[in-house]
Scaffold this motif. Structure first.
Motif, mmCIF file in Angstrom:
data_model
loop_
_atom_site.group_PDB
_atom_site.id
_atom_site.type_symbol
_atom_site.label_atom_id
_atom_site.label_comp_id
_atom_site.label_asym_id
_atom_site.label_seq_id
_atom_site.Cartn_x
_atom_site.Cartn_y
_atom_site.Cartn_z
ATOM 1 N N UNK A 337 0.820 -1.212 0.000
ATOM 2 C CA UNK A 337 0.000 0.000 0.000
ATOM 3 C C UNK A 337 0.853 1.262 0.000
ATOM 4 N N UNK A 338 2.155 1.114 -0.212
ATOM 5 C CA UNK A 338 2.996 2.278 -0.438
ATOM 6 C C UNK A 338 3.923 2.699 0.674
ATOM 7 N N UNK A 339 4.019 1.945 1.770
ATOM 8 C CA UNK A 339 4.946 2.307 2.843
ATOM 9 C C UNK A 339 6.377 2.064 2.362
ATOM 10 N N UNK A 340 7.230 3.073 2.510
ATOM 11 C CA UNK A 340 8.599 2.971 1.994
ATOM 12 C C UNK A 340 9.445 1.969 2.773
ATOM 13 N N UNK A 341 9.383 2.051 4.109
ATOM 14 C CA UNK A 341 10.289 1.245 4.922
ATOM 15 C C UNK A 341 9.552 0.610 6.088
ATOM 16 N N UNK A 342 9.903 -0.641 6.374
ATOM 17 C CA UNK A 342 9.340 -1.364 7.503
ATOM 18 C C UNK A 342 10.463 -1.619 8.501
ATOM 19 N N UNK A 343 10.339 -1.035 9.679
ATOM 20 C CA UNK A 343 11.315 -1.251 10.744
ATOM 21 C C UNK A 343 10.751 -2.336 11.652
ATOM 22 N N UNK A 344 11.086 -3.573 11.361
ATOM 23 C CA UNK A 344 10.462 -4.694 12.066
ATOM 24 C C UNK A 344 11.308 -5.158 13.248
ATOM 25 N N UNK A 345 10.879 -6.230 13.851
ATOM 26 C CA UNK A 345 11.511 -6.827 15.039
ATOM 27 C C UNK A 345 13.020 -6.952 14.867
ATOM 28 N N UNK A 346 13.453 -7.476 13.730
ATOM 29 C CA UNK A 346 14.883 -7.693 13.503
ATOM 30 C C UNK A 346 15.623 -6.381 13.286
ATOM 31 N N UNK A 347 15.021 -5.496 12.519
ATOM 32 C CA UNK A 347 15.725 -4.254 12.168
ATOM 33 C C UNK A 347 15.917 -3.340 13.376
ATOM 34 N N UNK A 348 14.976 -3.350 14.323
ATOM 35 C CA UNK A 348 15.123 -2.486 15.503
ATOM 36 C C UNK A 348 15.891 -3.174 16.628
ATOM 37 N N UNK A 349 16.332 -4.428 16.384
ATOM 38 C CA UNK A 349 17.150 -5.129 17.367
ATOM 39 C C UNK A 349 16.383 -5.626 18.573
ATOM 40 N N UNK A 350 15.115 -5.983 18.372
ATOM 41 C CA UNK A 350 14.306 -6.499 19.487
ATOM 42 C C UNK A 350 14.810 -7.877 19.898
ATOM 43 N N UNK A 351 14.668 -8.176 21.169
ATOM 44 C CA UNK A 351 15.075 -9.491 21.680
ATOM 45 C C UNK A 351 13.899 -10.269 22.252
ATOM 46 N N UNK A 352 12.735 -9.606 22.350
ATOM 47 C CA UNK A 352 11.521 -10.249 22.825
ATOM 48 C C UNK A 352 10.337 -9.462 22.287
ATOM 49 N N UNK A 353 9.139 -10.028 22.441
ATOM 50 C CA UNK A 353 7.958 -9.370 21.888
ATOM 51 C C UNK A 353 7.285 -8.426 22.868
ATOM 52 N N UNK A 354 7.704 -8.406 24.094
ATOM 53 C CA UNK A 354 7.037 -7.581 25.102
ATOM 54 C C UNK A 354 7.997 -6.576 25.729
ATOM 55 N N UNK A 355 8.784 -5.894 24.913
ATOM 56 C CA UNK A 355 9.623 -4.819 25.430
ATOM 57 C C UNK A 355 8.738 -3.713 26.013
ATOM 58 N N UNK A 356 9.287 -2.960 26.961
ATOM 59 C CA UNK A 356 8.613 -1.738 27.372
ATOM 60 C C UNK A 356 8.501 -0.828 26.151
ATOM 61 N N UNK A 357 7.460 -0.021 26.108
ATOM 62 C CA UNK A 357 7.254 0.827 24.938
ATOM 63 C C UNK A 357 8.395 1.816 24.735
ATOM 64 N N UNK A 358 9.088 2.156 25.789
ATOM 65 C CA UNK A 358 10.241 3.072 25.680
ATOM 66 C C UNK A 358 11.258 2.522 24.662
ATOM 67 N N UNK A 359 11.379 1.206 24.603
ATOM 68 C CA UNK A 359 12.295 0.583 23.636
ATOM 69 C C UNK A 359 11.911 0.958 22.213
ATOM 70 N N UNK A 360 10.608 0.890 21.899
ATOM 71 C CA UNK A 360 10.153 1.204 20.544
ATOM 72 C C UNK A 360 10.301 2.692 20.247
ATOM 73 N N UNK A 361 10.054 3.540 21.255
ATOM 74 C CA UNK A 361 10.203 4.979 21.053
ATOM 75 C C UNK A 361 11.665 5.359 20.847
ATOM 76 N N UNK A 362 12.558 4.703 21.570
ATOM 77 C CA UNK A 362 13.982 4.995 21.378
ATOM 78 C C UNK A 362 14.443 4.542 19.994
ATOM 79 N N UNK A 363 13.941 3.405 19.517
ATOM 80 C CA UNK A 363 14.253 2.954 18.156
ATOM 81 C C UNK A 363 13.703 3.950 17.142
ATOM 82 N N UNK A 364 12.505 4.477 17.421
ATOM 83 C CA UNK A 364 11.920 5.485 16.539
ATOM 84 C C UNK A 364 12.766 6.749 16.516
ATOM 85 N N UNK A 365 13.215 7.172 17.685
ATOM 86 C CA UNK A 365 14.039 8.384 17.760
ATOM 87 C C UNK A 365 15.351 8.209 16.993
#
Length: 559
Positions: A337-365
């Motif tokens: 549907x046109x999204x340029x980039x997908x930052x998925x579990x592997x790309x953001x360096x996740x080690x589990x599926x239930x990280x604190x949300x701060x982890x996702x925000x820091x990856x976003x930053x």
């Protein structure tokens, strides 16, 4: 040997077999809690038994196998419903069962359920294997066995528990754990026959396509747009017991200090259903049997979306998600549907599926900062969070003021703690956007994708309108917030008592001051005409005309 002989004699006898049928019927009723559904459930069990009987010629084995399989299916449905808010569906076997990423997620996150269930299945296989060995083949010929099977299957449609015009989707959301799996086989039939949204529009007169979009102009600079999908969250200030409303009274409010209600189309699970509607401006319910699996069914069939609209306006588009790229096919769908980039579990360096949300925000930053160094375009970034997701058996939240809040449910207690932690992390992300506002204006839109199953009992008690089969009920209300930094946000596009999630994307475009394409301008006009309703707009003809024009424009492929 004496014990084995006794067990064999016990199992291969009519009285214990009838007792097993009666006990299984009672157990299935406890799971279903709808007496009028039970004929359909038991005829489905009988149909399964006649299939095994046709193949094996063994009566006792066939009966016990049908009872065991139905019980296992129903228990699995209960577990899925408790964690996802959606009953077991035959597509779970087709999609999840063949998706290694989804299967790995289930194993990792729901071990507490899967391990005991796997042990139960192993015991069932062992017992049924013994019954198969002990049971003798009967002398009934194949034509008679086939006739018995045909007669039984003829009775199943007559006992179908839903009205002919009743959407099956709501049945799967209703916790009817003994019947849902069997009902879902009708979705396979519709898929095989090609029945779907295309049938409706094939009968409508040809529509005029939308005009081609022209340049995208704004009055000022184009703000960065950050969208936070707050997993499993709803406005907890609506829960007026145990002091919950008091603690959350100042949260879930926009920058203007107001609370805004959002209508979604799924309860307890199905994040991708809400995200589909947000990004496409479409109601999942228009797709009938495909609704729970739109990221697979509609890949390559939605050719104009919020992402393509933003790219027309010069934006770089990205989605950060806590799952792996292929989970429920969401990554491929987002790309389609046109999204340029997908930052998925592997790309953001996740080690589990239930990280604190701060982890996702820091990856976003980190992504935002890198983008601003290397790319001059405005940025659209969606951040999907995960911390408030079930299961709630483990205490994962940090110490917080809500530790003093104790309800009558341990799951609800943990859920409240996680939401409190998630909101604190979100405020950190807002602080980052505010700090950047002198250099880059931005809008941060947050929305809850669906309610959590943990809140169901309390919401049912506090809001008598709660009903799974009614999208206008409290079951489908979440929230959204809008915060502007470095610019004044036009909040008029959001000013509805409850806004359907399909309109949230176009409202964001208007709030940012972006000039919409003809298709999105028509969607905005539809929102105003329908007072924020989409699927259940009182002027349903107007909704169908909008969809028909999307189809005529090649923006939506339904065949």
């Amino acid at each position: 040997m004496m014990l084995t002989a006794k067990i064999k004699k016990l199992l291969l006898h009519p009285v214990p077999t009838v007792a097993a049928v009666m006990m299984c019927t009672a157990f299935l009723y406890l799971l279903e809690q709808a007496i009028n559904h039970m004929p359909f459930v038991m005829f489905s069990v009988m149909g399964m038994a006649t299939v095994f009987f046709l193949l094996s010629r063994k009566i006792y084995f066939s009966i016990y196998t049908a009872l065991t399989l139905t019980t296992l299916i129903s228990v699995a449905s209960v577990l899925k419903y408790r964690t996802k808010g959606f009953d077991l569906h035959v597509y779970d076997v087709i999609f999840t069962g063949t998706d290694p990423k989804a299967f790995a997620f289930l194993l990792d996150e729901f071990t507490i359920y899967i391990v005991p269930f796997a042990g139960l299945m192993l015991c069932a296989v062992l017992v049924l294997s013994l019954v198969f060995i002990w049971d003798r083949k009967c002398a009934i010929t194949a034509p008679w066995r086939a006739g018995l099977m045909a007669a039984t299957f003829a009775l199943i449609p007559a006992s179908y528990p839903l009205r002919a015009d009743e959407p099956r989707y709501f049945h799967y959301l209703g916790g009817f754990n003994a019947s849902a799996f069997f009902v879902s086989f009708l979705d396979i039939k519709d898929a095989a026959l090609g029945r779907g949204i295309g049938d409706k529009f094939a009968k409508m007169p040809a529509a005029e396509p939308f005009a081609a979009p022209d340049t995208c102009e704004t009055a000022g600079s184009k703000p960065d747009l950050f969208v936070v999908l707050s997993e499993s969250q709803s406005d907890l200030s609506r829960l007026g017991e145990f002091g919950i409303d008091e603690h959350f009274s100042q949260q879930f409010k926009s920058g203007d200090g107001k609370s805004h209600g959002l209508r979604v189309e799924t309860f307890g699970g199905g994040t991708w259903i809400s995200n589909f509607s947000f990004l496409t401006g479409l109601s999942s319910l228009d797709f009938g049997w495909q609704a729970p699996y739109l990221t697979t069914a509609m890949e390559g069939r939605v050719n104009y979306s919020l992402a393509t609209e933003l790219k027309r306006c010069g934006y770089r588009t990205a989605v950060l998600m806590p799952m792996k790229y292929n989970f429920v096919n969401e990554g491929p769908f987002l790309k389609s549907i046109g999204v340029d980039e997908i930052l998925d579990y592997d790309r953001i360096g996740a080690s589990e599926y239930a990280h604190h949300d701060r982890f996702y925000y820091e990856a976003a930053r980190a992504f935002i900062e890198e983008h601003r160094k290397t790319d001059g375009r405005p940025l659209f970034l969606q951040v999907q969070t995960m911390f408030a997701h079930s299961p709630y058996s483990a205490h994962l939240a940090l110490s917080s003021p809500v530790e003093d809040i104790e309800t009558d449910s341990s799951d609800l207690d943990e859920y409240i703690r996680r939401v409190d932690q998630a909101q604190e992390d979100f405020r950190w992300f807002l602080g980052q956007a505010e700090a950047d506002s002198k250099q880059r204006p931005s809008i941060v839109l947050e929305f809850g994708d669906h309610q959590s199953f943990a809140t169901r009992d309390l919401i049912t008690r506090l809001h008598p309108d709660f009903a799974i089969d009614n999208l206008s009920s409290s079951a489908y209300q979440t929230f959204f917030t809008v915060h502007g930094y470095g610019l004044n946000v036009d909040m008029r596009p959001f000013e509805f008592a409850n806004l359907d999630i399909g309109y949230l994307g176009v409202s964001l475009l208007e709030a940012a001051g972006l000039r919409e394409s003809p298709m999105f301008a028509d969607l905005a006009a539809l929102r105003d005409r329908c007072n924020g309703r989409l699927y259940y707009c009182t002027d349903r003809i107007a909704v169908d005309q909008h969809l028909n024009r999307r189809i005529a424009s090649g923006y939506l492929v339904v065949e």
